[in-house]
Write an enzyme that holds these catalytic residues in place. Structure first.
Site, PDB file in Angstrom:
ATOM      1  N   GLU A  31      45.167  47.085  38.685  1.00  0.00           N
ATOM      2  CA  GLU A  31      43.753  46.955  39.179  1.00  0.00           C
ATOM      3  C   GLU A  31      43.568  45.999  40.301  1.00  0.00           C
ATOM      4  O   GLU A  31      43.011  45.804  41.349  1.00  0.00           O
ATOM      5  CB  GLU A  31      43.268  45.902  38.165  1.00  0.00           C
ATOM      6  CG  GLU A  31      42.106  44.692  37.611  1.00  0.00           C
ATOM      7  CD  GLU A  31      41.707  43.890  36.761  1.00  0.00           C
ATOM      8  OE1 GLU A  31      41.396  44.374  35.403  1.00  0.00           O
ATOM      9  OE2 GLU A  31      42.311  43.131  37.201  1.00  0.00           O
ATOM     10  N   ASP A  71      40.962  49.923  33.871  1.00  0.00           N
ATOM     11  CA  ASP A  71      40.345  50.259  34.850  1.00  0.00           C
ATOM     12  C   ASP A  71      40.968  50.072  36.045  1.00  0.00           C
ATOM     13  O   ASP A  71      40.448  50.776  36.572  1.00  0.00           O
ATOM     14  CB  ASP A  71      39.946  48.805  34.438  1.00  0.00           C
ATOM     15  CG  ASP A  71      40.726  47.826  34.497  1.00  0.00           C
ATOM     16  OD1 ASP A  71      42.057  47.971  34.448  1.00  0.00           O
ATOM     17  OD2 ASP A  71      40.538  46.576  34.740  1.00  0.00           O
TER      18      ASP A  71
END
Lengths: 347, 662
Positions: A58, A114
């Site tokens: 991330e 993500d």
């Protein structure tokens, strides 16, 4: 060569069109330079200074998106290079999510979707902007892997599995609403044309309508879904609105989406008045567990004001004095979101 | 001269990368080159377009290291092994690259890149040498390969090796070992061995050879280790066969011989080299060497010599768990269980397999009801240990001990304990028998009803009891089978033959007893009787299955397959089917709780082919259920050492839990 020199000379002859300090032309450029100094090593590793100095996919993804926003090709190359060498080591193209500086190696080889979304988006944009076939190819591989391994249909929603392993338990699927990086999904739906991206977009927006709790209607960090039942905060994780879900308004506004979930979160923070905003709220009792002046939240609140047309100026997103990595990343991300969504609010 | 070594075409298909080596002067490349001829990386330079080279030159002269790297990576992906020629890059101001090389030399890649970036900032127009740039790029790719290996991502390791053949080099054996590991982990054992073999064929470094054969010994069979080490000796030449090398090779060979554990078909290492190794170990009082020699003598059943080595090891290092393991195992193997029990008592919490060997010793002291009664001290010790031991084995042994001596209440208690500790069908059977002896019919029938589907023997027993309950007579044959008194069982069956007492059930039980006694021909006849006399489909089916088992036990695998499938096979089919079939039958036997039968299948397999991983796992589980835990542990350890998978780790954990209940 002579021709090029002459062309350069022509450019240099029009100083009035180019500000003296080129960096100042881009709102936040100074903050980006500071961000690099504080949190990005020469090798291209983004250090989560508030979290034992670990790195994760991330953070690498945020770094790459910021490098693109500030057109910093050298930084982008270093960030991706470190990510590829150290995290893209799984037998599929997805990124191992967590890297431990103590062992100097990946200590959890599971992915985090993500991080994968951010990297695919960043590589796709970089490949197009700089006409780089290698970045484009990597972006395609990642997008396809996300599509085929991480997007599932369950309980009436098209969902993004947070990782390959550990989120499907018989009938129950656990998701993280703040893993829907809507801007990335919007990009990928054009870059990798497939209706599933649109379904994913709709799935995320629907979850944010139906998966909200307490009288303030807050999205949870982790949400559990079972067929035939309404969504509930995940029983296998802490049932809170906290460090994960606080990004929900950021990701919505960044994608230009006005959505009740984003508005409700902003209203919840605003309801604190002069007290610091709640950072962690227990969704079972509604009680506030942590409350402090977190810089990242202030920046997302400023972004919210931008959305209403209020000019806030770039100072609202400036990095704090001693902030660790995460709030600083949120500040810069809010800034580039504002630049994209309502540039006028920075003037 | 840099050359690429390729394997024979078939093997190359499996591997798909080459080991690049520097051939030493005096080595004939024909010895080590593929018959298809070498591929030399310099030849591929012509394949790279001028425009690409121009781009590289542009990036390097304009100081764009990141772009240079990306472009070089792209070209190398298209042209594996390609390196930019030294004249490709323009020169600039004279700058000392040494600081970069210094960091690079000690593996500090990030620092090297940082210093390089700094040098470029302070020396505009300067171009680093292409050697430095390409080495930095390669070092990044090396790091990625190592990161993938550390994360257990083996396909990535192989892809990375294929995309960057320059990584595979004699100067960097760690990478080749990673690649071999990747093959092994992906189940490509042959490819892994080829990688090890190529190191020996290609590289010239004694320490590298030694480390390579040590690594190979984790997955190579004993004959393969002999081949590999012979090749090392050949490559070393008479002048290069140092004492260190010979000792290391003997050590690896002895280890592989011990692991193979097949003294019937394998010839042990050369006695003269073993003697020389032993002398060196003795002189240096070297613990590991003594342990290997101890196990070597244990494997070849020379127990006095084995004991001597283990005792020496204990004298050199009095707290060595390995030495005590060996000592106990030798004592146990030479029928000195009582000594093993006394010696092992004080070592129970020291780890290793000591506890399991100790429990084996205790069990063999008290286990068999037909044996002479063990001394009371051993029983007291067993009761004490079993009380705190979470595993069912000793409790089972105590159950049989007390029931065998008609101490029913004690027996029931221990069988119940064993059942609570997952003792399974064996504990249920013991409990039912003991309750029967105690006269507690209701409890007996509850246990039987719960377990009869999982234990064929208990089902037999239940039928016998039911007949008796209906006024019939007890079937002494079924009872003897259930109690494990196989000779008695056969005697009773022979006495019944020709009378009305010789029923299908009797013949069926007698068949299984004969199998246990390793008398398969008679067993087959007995099962045939059962088929003939059977009045129910179930008994007929069980008897047919018995016939198949008996045929197999006689070594008539093909006929067994035909019997199992009810049809004749073509010769070609027989060969193909037999191994697969043995494997299937071994697993079926394991799953049916017929562990002795399962062992017969795995033995039969081992007699015809190198045992597969699956057949060895089946053997391990059969041994485990037969409470031969030490042997089971050895099987699972060997399988796990070759390629550790979730399955093998799980097996090891299960055995370890039994051995160490805490």
């Amino acid at each position: 060569m002579t021709a090029m020199r002459r062309w350069l000379a022509v450019v240099c002859l029009v100083p009035l069109l180019v500000p003296d300090d080129a960096a100042a032309a881009v709102p936040g450029a100074t903050d980006w330079a500071r961000f690099k100094t504080l949190y990005i090593l020469d090798s291209g590793r983004v250090v989560d200074t508030g979290n034992g100095g670990i790195s994760h996919s991330e953070g690498q993804g945020y770094g790459m998106i910021l490098a693109l926003a500030f057109d910093d090709r050298a930084a982008f190359a270093r960030l991706w290079d470190w990510t590829r060498v150290n995290l893209q080591v799984r037998d599929d193209p997805l990124l191992a999510w967590r890297w431990d500086p103590v062992g100097g190696r990946v200590d959890d080889v599971n992915n985090a979707s993500d991080g994968d979304l951010l990297a695919a988006w960043a590589l796709g944009v970089a490949g197009r902007r700089w006409n780089d076939a290698a970045y484009l190819a990597e972006a395609r591989r990642l997008a396809e892997a996300i599509r085929s391994h991480l997007i599932i249909r369950h309980a009436g929603y098209t969902l993004l599995l947070p990782g390959i392993h550990g989120f499907v338990h018989e009938e129950r699927v656990t998701v993280n609403p703040s893993y829907w990086v809507f801007t990335a999904i919007q990009f990928l739906s054009r870059f990798d044309p497939n209706l599933v991206w649109d379904d994913l977009m709709r799935g995320g927006l629907a979850l944010l309508v139906e998966g909200r709790f307490t009288r303030h209607r807050l999205p949870p960090d982790w949400l559990a879904l079972e067929p035939g039942r309404p969504p509930v905060p995940s029983p296998i994780k802490d049932p809170v609105f906290g460090y994960n879900a606080l990004r929900v308004p950021l990701y919505l506004l960044w994608a230009g989406i006005r959505h009740v979930a984003g508005n409700d979160v902003l209203a919840y923070w605003a309801s604190s008045g002069s007290r610091p905003p709640p950072v962690v709220t227990d969704l079972a009792s509604g009680a506030v567990r942590e409350r402090y002046a977190m810089g990242g939240i202030a920046a997302i609140q400023a972004l919210g004001r931008c959305a209403t047309g209020e000019p806030v100026g770039p100072g609202a997103f400036a990095l704090g004095e001693d902030d660790p990595y995460y709030p600083s990343a949120l500040r810069l991300l809010s800034l580039i979101a504002a630049r994209r969504y309502r540039p006028d609010c920075l003037w | 001269m840099a050359v690429l070594i390729t394997a024979a075409p078939a093997a190359l298909g499996q591997i798909g990368y080459e080991i690049s080596i520097e051939t030493a002067p005096g080595v004939d490349p024909a010895d080590i080159l593929d018959p298809d001829g070498p591929r030399i990386p310099a030849d591929t330079v012509g394949g790279v377009a001028q425009a690409d080279k121009d781009a590289l030159r542009y990036y390097s002269t304009s100081g764009q290291l990141d772009r240079f790297e990306a472009e070089l990576r792209r070209i190398q992906t298209l042209n594996p092994g390609w390196l930019p020629p030294p004249d490709l890059l323009a020169t600039g101001p004279l700058v000392d690259e040494q600081p970069v090389w210094d960091h690079f030399g000690r593996g500090a890649l990030d620092e090297a890149r940082a210093v390089l970036a700094e040098l470029r900032r302070s020396n505009p127009g300067w171009t680093p040498s292409s050697d430095l740039l390409t080495k930095l790029v390669l070092a990044q790719e090396r790091r990625r390969l190592r990161a993938a290996a550390a994360a257990g991502q083996w396909t990535t390791v192989l892809n990375q090796a294929r995309e960057h053949p320059a990584l595979i080099h004699c100067n960097d054996l760690e990478i080749v070992w990673d690649v071999a590991d990747a093959h092994a982990q992906l189940g490509e054992r042959a490819a892994a061995l080829i990688a090890y073999r190529r190191i020996i064929d290609s590289c010239r470094d004694e320490a590298g050879w030694i480390a390579t054969v040590e690594k190979a010994s984790r997955l190579a069979t004993y004959p393969e280790i002999l081949g590999l080490t012979d090749r090392v000796l050949e490559r070393a030449g008479p002048g290069g066969r140092t004492d260190t090398l010979i000792r290391a090779i003997t050590r690896v060979r002895l280890g592989a011989f011990v692991r193979a554990n097949d003294t019937e078909r394998l010839r042990p290492p050369e006695p003269a080299t073993v003697r020389a190794f032993a002398d060196a170990v003795w002189a240096a009082k070297e613990l590991d060497g003594a342990l290997i020699l101890g196990w070597y003598h244990h494997t070849t059943a020379r127990y006095p010599s084995a004991l001597e080595w283990f005792r020496a090891a204990l004298a050199w290092q009095p707290d060595s768990v390995g030495a005590m393991e060996g000592t106990l195992a030798v004592l146990l193997a030479s029928d000195r269980a009582a000594e093993a029990e006394r010696l092992g008592r004080g070592w129970l919490d020291r780890g290793g397999t000591i506890r399991s060997i100790y429990l084996d010793a205790l069990r063999s002291l008290i286990g068999d009801p037909d044996d002479p009664p063990p001394d009371e001290d051993a029983i007291a010790q067993a009761v004490a240990v079993a009380g705190e031991d979470g595993a069912p084995d000793l409790a089972l042994a105590l159950g049989w001990h007390f029931c065998g001596r008609r101490q029913w209440a004690n027996g029931v208690t221990w069988f119940k304990t064993a059942l609570e500790r997952d003792g399974g069908a064996e504990a249920a059977k013991g409990l039912a028998l003991c309750l029967h002896g105690q006269g507690n019919r209701a409890a007996r029938d509850r246990v039987t009803a719960e377990w009869r589907d999982r234990s064929p023997e208990l089902a037999e027993l239940a039928r016998a009891w039911r007949r008796r309950g209906r006024g019939g007579r007890p079937d002494p044959v079924a009872q003897a089978l259930a109690r494990g008194r196989h000779a008695e069982c056969v005697r009773q069956a022979n006495a019944a033959r020709g009378t009305s007492r010789y029923t299908a059930d009797t013949a069926l039980s007698a068949g299984w007893c004969l199998i246990e006694l390793d008398r398969p021909t008679e067993a087959e006849a007995s099962f045939a009787d059962a088929v003939r006399l059977a009045t129910s489909d179930r008994v007929r089916r069980d008897a047919r299955y018995g016939q198949v088992v008996a045929l197999n036990a006689r070594g008539l695998t093909e006929r067994a397959i035909e019997a199992a499938q009810g049809q004749e096979l073509e010769p070609e089919q027989r060969r193909d089917l037999s191994q697969e079939w043995l494997e299937t039958m071994a697993w079926r036997a394991v799953n049916a709780g017929q562990y002795g039968v399962a062992l017969r299948y795995t033995d039969r397999f081992a007699a015809t082919a190198v045992p597969t991983r699956s057949i060895r796992m089946a053997r391990g589980w059969a041994l485990y259920h037969l409470r031969r835990l030490t042997e089971a542990l050895r099987v699972f350890r060997a399988v796990d050492r070759e390629f550790s998978t979730r399955e093998s780790r799980n097996a090891l954990a299960v055995v370890a839990r039994r051995l160490r209940p805490d």
